[in-house]
Design a protein around this motif. Structure first.
Motif, PDB file in Angstrom:
ATOM      1  N   LEU A   1       0.778  -1.081   0.015  1.00  0.00           N
ATOM      2  CA  LEU A   1      -0.098  -0.121  -0.031  1.00  0.00           C
ATOM      3  C   LEU A   1       0.963   1.295  -0.025  1.00  0.00           C
ATOM      4  N   PRO A   2       0.451   2.380  -0.580  1.00  0.00           N
ATOM      5  CA  PRO A   2       1.239   3.469  -0.560  1.00  0.00           C
ATOM      6  C   PRO A   2       0.996   4.381   0.581  1.00  0.00           C
ATOM      7  N   LEU A   3       1.026   3.760   2.026  1.00  0.00           N
ATOM      8  CA  LEU A   3       0.734   4.284   3.157  1.00  0.00           C
ATOM      9  C   LEU A   3       1.912   3.873   3.958  1.00  0.00           C
ATOM     10  N   THR A   4       2.527   4.823   4.428  1.00  0.00           N
ATOM     11  CA  THR A   4       3.900   4.642   5.272  1.00  0.00           C
ATOM     12  C   THR A   4       3.568   4.359   6.890  1.00  0.00           C
ATOM     13  N   LYS A   5       2.480   4.938   7.192  1.00  0.00           N
ATOM     14  CA  LYS A   5       2.136   4.696   8.736  1.00  0.00           C
ATOM     15  C   LYS A   5       0.773   4.679   8.932  1.00  0.00           C
ATOM     16  N   PRO A   6       0.278   4.151  10.031  1.00  0.00           N
ATOM     17  CA  PRO A   6      -1.015   4.115  10.614  1.00  0.00           C
ATOM     18  C   PRO A   6      -1.940   5.351  10.176  1.00  0.00           C
ATOM     19  N   TYR A   7      -1.229   6.527  10.471  1.00  0.00           N
ATOM     20  CA  TYR A   7      -2.043   7.552  10.384  1.00  0.00           C
ATOM     21  C   TYR A   7      -2.383   8.308   9.042  1.00  0.00           C
ATOM     22  N   ASP A   8      -1.427   7.509   8.068  1.00  0.00           N
ATOM     23  CA  ASP A   8      -2.017   7.602   6.679  1.00  0.00           C
ATOM     24  C   ASP A   8      -3.135   7.086   6.233  1.00  0.00           C
ATOM     25  N   ALA A   9      -3.358   5.926   7.060  1.00  0.00           N
ATOM     26  CA  ALA A   9      -4.450   5.157   6.863  1.00  0.00           C
ATOM     27  C   ALA A   9      -5.831   5.645   7.456  1.00  0.00           C
ATOM     28  N   LEU A  10      -5.493   6.404   8.457  1.00  0.00           N
ATOM     29  CA  LEU A  10      -6.562   7.002   9.316  1.00  0.00           C
ATOM     30  C   LEU A  10      -7.165   8.218   8.291  1.00  0.00           C
ATOM     31  N   ILE A  11      -6.198   8.941   7.635  1.00  0.00           N
ATOM     32  CA  ILE A  11      -6.847  10.037   6.893  1.00  0.00           C
ATOM     33  C   ILE A  11      -7.355   9.645   5.742  1.00  0.00           C
ATOM     34  N   LEU A  12      -6.788   8.510   5.110  1.00  0.00           N
ATOM     35  CA  LEU A  12      -7.424   7.829   3.686  1.00  0.00           C
ATOM     36  C   LEU A  12      -8.883   7.390   4.083  1.00  0.00           C
ATOM     37  N   ALA A  13      -8.779   6.775   5.358  1.00  0.00           N
ATOM     38  CA  ALA A  13     -10.189   6.167   5.542  1.00  0.00           C
ATOM     39  C   ALA A  13     -11.207   7.203   5.776  1.00  0.00           C
ATOM     40  N   SER A  14     -10.827   8.342   6.622  1.00  0.00           N
ATOM     41  CA  SER A  14     -11.755   9.542   6.596  1.00  0.00           C
ATOM     42  C   SER A  14     -12.397  10.175   5.127  1.00  0.00           C
ATOM     43  N   ILE A  15     -11.324   9.995   4.075  1.00  0.00           N
ATOM     44  CA  ILE A  15     -11.804  10.428   3.082  1.00  0.00           C
ATOM     45  C   ILE A  15     -12.836   9.477   2.409  1.00  0.00           C
ATOM     46  N   VAL A  16     -12.603   8.276   2.491  1.00  0.00           N
ATOM     47  CA  VAL A  16     -13.638   7.051   2.165  1.00  0.00           C
ATOM     48  C   VAL A  16     -14.966   7.090   2.948  1.00  0.00           C
ATOM     49  N   GLU A  17     -14.736   7.486   4.063  1.00  0.00           N
ATOM     50  CA  GLU A  17     -16.127   7.728   5.091  1.00  0.00           C
ATOM     51  C   GLU A  17     -16.869   8.896   4.616  1.00  0.00           C
ATOM     52  N   LYS A  18     -16.367   9.894   4.016  1.00  0.00           N
ATOM     53  CA  LYS A  18     -16.911  11.042   3.522  1.00  0.00           C
ATOM     54  C   LYS A  18     -17.491  10.692   2.131  1.00  0.00           C
ATOM     55  N   GLU A  19     -16.853   9.877   1.493  1.00  0.00           N
ATOM     56  CA  GLU A  19     -17.400  10.005  -0.126  1.00  0.00           C
ATOM     57  C   GLU A  19     -18.689   8.861  -0.225  1.00  0.00           C
ATOM     58  N   THR A  20     -18.463   7.855   0.608  1.00  0.00           N
ATOM     59  CA  THR A  20     -19.504   7.026   0.415  1.00  0.00           C
ATOM     60  C   THR A  20     -20.065   6.265   1.979  1.00  0.00           C
ATOM     61  N   GLY A  21     -21.318   6.035   1.975  1.00  0.00           N
ATOM     62  CA  GLY A  21     -21.622   5.533   3.237  1.00  0.00           C
ATOM     63  C   GLY A  21     -22.267   3.934   3.059  1.00  0.00           C
ATOM     64  N   ARG A  22     -22.021   3.620   1.536  1.00  0.00           N
ATOM     65  CA  ARG A  22     -22.522   2.473   1.535  1.00  0.00           C
ATOM     66  C   ARG A  22     -21.415   1.162   1.644  1.00  0.00           C
ATOM     67  N   ALA A  23     -21.774   0.211   2.075  1.00  0.00           N
ATOM     68  CA  ALA A  23     -20.758  -0.823   2.468  1.00  0.00           C
ATOM     69  C   ALA A  23     -20.174  -1.545   1.356  1.00  0.00           C
ATOM     70  N   ASP A  24     -21.059  -1.603   0.316  1.00  0.00           N
ATOM     71  CA  ASP A  24     -20.393  -2.461  -1.105  1.00  0.00           C
ATOM     72  C   ASP A  24     -19.500  -1.655  -1.564  1.00  0.00           C
ATOM     73  N   GLU A  25     -19.370  -0.095  -1.360  1.00  0.00           N
ATOM     74  CA  GLU A  25     -18.696   0.628  -2.007  1.00  0.00           C
ATOM     75  C   GLU A  25     -17.191   1.228  -1.650  1.00  0.00           C
ATOM     76  N   ARG A  26     -17.081   0.840  -0.262  1.00  0.00           N
ATOM     77  CA  ARG A  26     -15.985   1.498   0.523  1.00  0.00           C
ATOM     78  C   ARG A  26     -14.516   0.973  -0.111  1.00  0.00           C
ATOM     79  N   SER A  27     -14.524  -0.332  -0.403  1.00  0.00           N
ATOM     80  CA  SER A  27     -13.339  -0.730  -0.921  1.00  0.00           C
ATOM     81  C   SER A  27     -13.001  -0.327  -2.062  1.00  0.00           C
ATOM     82  N   LYS A  28     -14.061  -0.153  -3.079  1.00  0.00           N
ATOM     83  CA  LYS A  28     -13.966   0.454  -4.535  1.00  0.00           C
ATOM     84  C   LYS A  28     -13.250   1.766  -4.512  1.00  0.00           C
ATOM     85  N   VAL A  29     -14.008   2.662  -3.614  1.00  0.00           N
ATOM     86  CA  VAL A  29     -13.701   4.082  -3.440  1.00  0.00           C
ATOM     87  C   VAL A  29     -12.389   4.156  -3.088  1.00  0.00           C
TER      88      VAL A  29
END
Length: 346
Positions: free
Chosen positions: A210-238
């Motif tokens: 993954l192009p993520l160097t530390k857990p905080y990067d994952a937290l940042i990316l996850a927050s973007i995914v969270e705001k982009e979609t609330g659908r369970a079937d789309e989160r991993s696609k986004v």
């Protein structure tokens, strides 16, 4: 005749004694039935959500007086004392706030007090909330002490033992129970600890490369995914779209980060000029992840960020019904935008 009179006198006294004994037995039986009825007769709870608050150091006598003065019971204090002694709880009642549900009996209330079954309330941190949203919810929480009143975010994080952290993203969305006397800092501390544990556990199980160097990067990316979609079937696609963009050194170009960077100037609509106005959070003008999360991501969003769906999609656009359509090329994306956003389908 004298003997006969003496004999009758003895009979009369025995009869009177028998009558007295029977009367006393009858009174005792009535009192026992009345006491037994008291123990299982519901208190006078008139509405749901009522409670009784027992302060520290309150004596048993004062507890009964409080119950009577608040109109919950009209029974004799002696009955309360006898019931507590029979239950062996007279000296073991805990201070705290106790729920008075409809139908609760003296016996049940004393049992709850003896076991310390104090009243719990809930406050929920919702997936996608900002730190400001969290503080507003805590400020409205009933019977919760507001120790953070007047504190800025830096002071709050200092109190939580994380002085170097920005608060955004660091509190796990979940429902947290609390009791009267707890503070908003207590809830924040639990939510902060929960996020740290969750993030550490999920980071340890992340996909490789993954192009993520530390857990905080994952937290940042996850927050973007969270705001982009609330659908369970789309989160991993986004998440897959953003991961591939990071890998290809492409701009993320996600509106939620722009909106977050606009702060209070955001009035519900985003304009082309907003996309070209540079801020640390404008992913249309700056490469890579923004400097902090933009919301509180839930566990599913973090899992998606660490396990993105494979594929070749680099773009997506809303269909207008809560779902998105994905595209691998800019040409496909432009057609999708024309169709679903501009309603010019070909």
């Amino acid at each position: 005749m004298k003997r006969s009179g003496a004999h009758l006198g003895r009979i009369s006294w025995r009869l009177l004694l028998l009558i007295l004994v029977l009367a006393l037995a009858g009174v005792a039986a009535w009192l026992w039935r009345d006491f037994s009825r008291f123990a299982v007769t519901p208190l006078r709870v008139t509405a749901s959500g009522e409670s009784i608050d027992i302060g520290r150091g309150t004596s048993f006598k004062d507890i009964v007086h409080q119950l009577r003065s608040e109109g919950l019971s009209t029974s004799s204090p002696l009955y309360w004392r006898l019931l507590a002694e029979r239950m062996r709880v007279a000296g073991r009642l805990h201070a705290g706030e106790y729920a008075l549900v409809t139908g609760i009996t003296p016996q049940q209330l004393l049992s709850n007090m003896a076991q310390g079954k104090v009243m719990h309330r809930d406050v929920t941190i919702v997936d996608g909330w900002t730190f400001r949203d969290v503080l507003q919810a805590l400020a409205k929480a009933d019977k919760l002490k507001h120790d953070t009143a007047g504190m800025d975010s830096a002071a709050i994080m200092q109190k939580l033992g994380a002085p170097d952290q920005k608060p955004e993203g660091w509190f796990l969305p979940e429902t947290y129970a609390y009791v009267k006397g707890d503070s908003d800092l207590d809830v924040l501390r639990r939510a902060h600890d929960a996020m740290n544990k969750t993030l550490a556990a999920l980071w340890a199980q992340r996909d490789p490369n993954l192009p993520l160097t530390k857990p905080y990067d994952a937290l940042i990316l996850a927050s973007i995914v969270e705001k982009e979609t609330g659908r369970a079937d789309e989160r991993s696609k986004v998440a897959g779209v953003f991961v591939r963009r990071l890998q290809k050194n492409m701009l993320l170009q996600t509106d939620p980060t722009v909106i977050y960077g606009m702060g209070s100037s955001y009035a519900g609509n985003i304009h082309k000029s907003d996309l070209t106005t540079d801020t640390p959070y404008n992913t249309y003008t700056r490469l890579g992840l923004p400097p902090t999360p933009i919301a509180m991501p839930g566990k599913p969003a973090i899992e998606a960020a660490l396990h993105p769906a494979p594929g070749d999609a680099l773009y997506f656009v809303s269909r207008g019904d809560g779902t998105h359509i994905f595209a691998a090329t800019l040409e496909q994306q432009n057609r999708n935008v024309a169709c679903y956003q501009l309603k010019h389908c070909q």
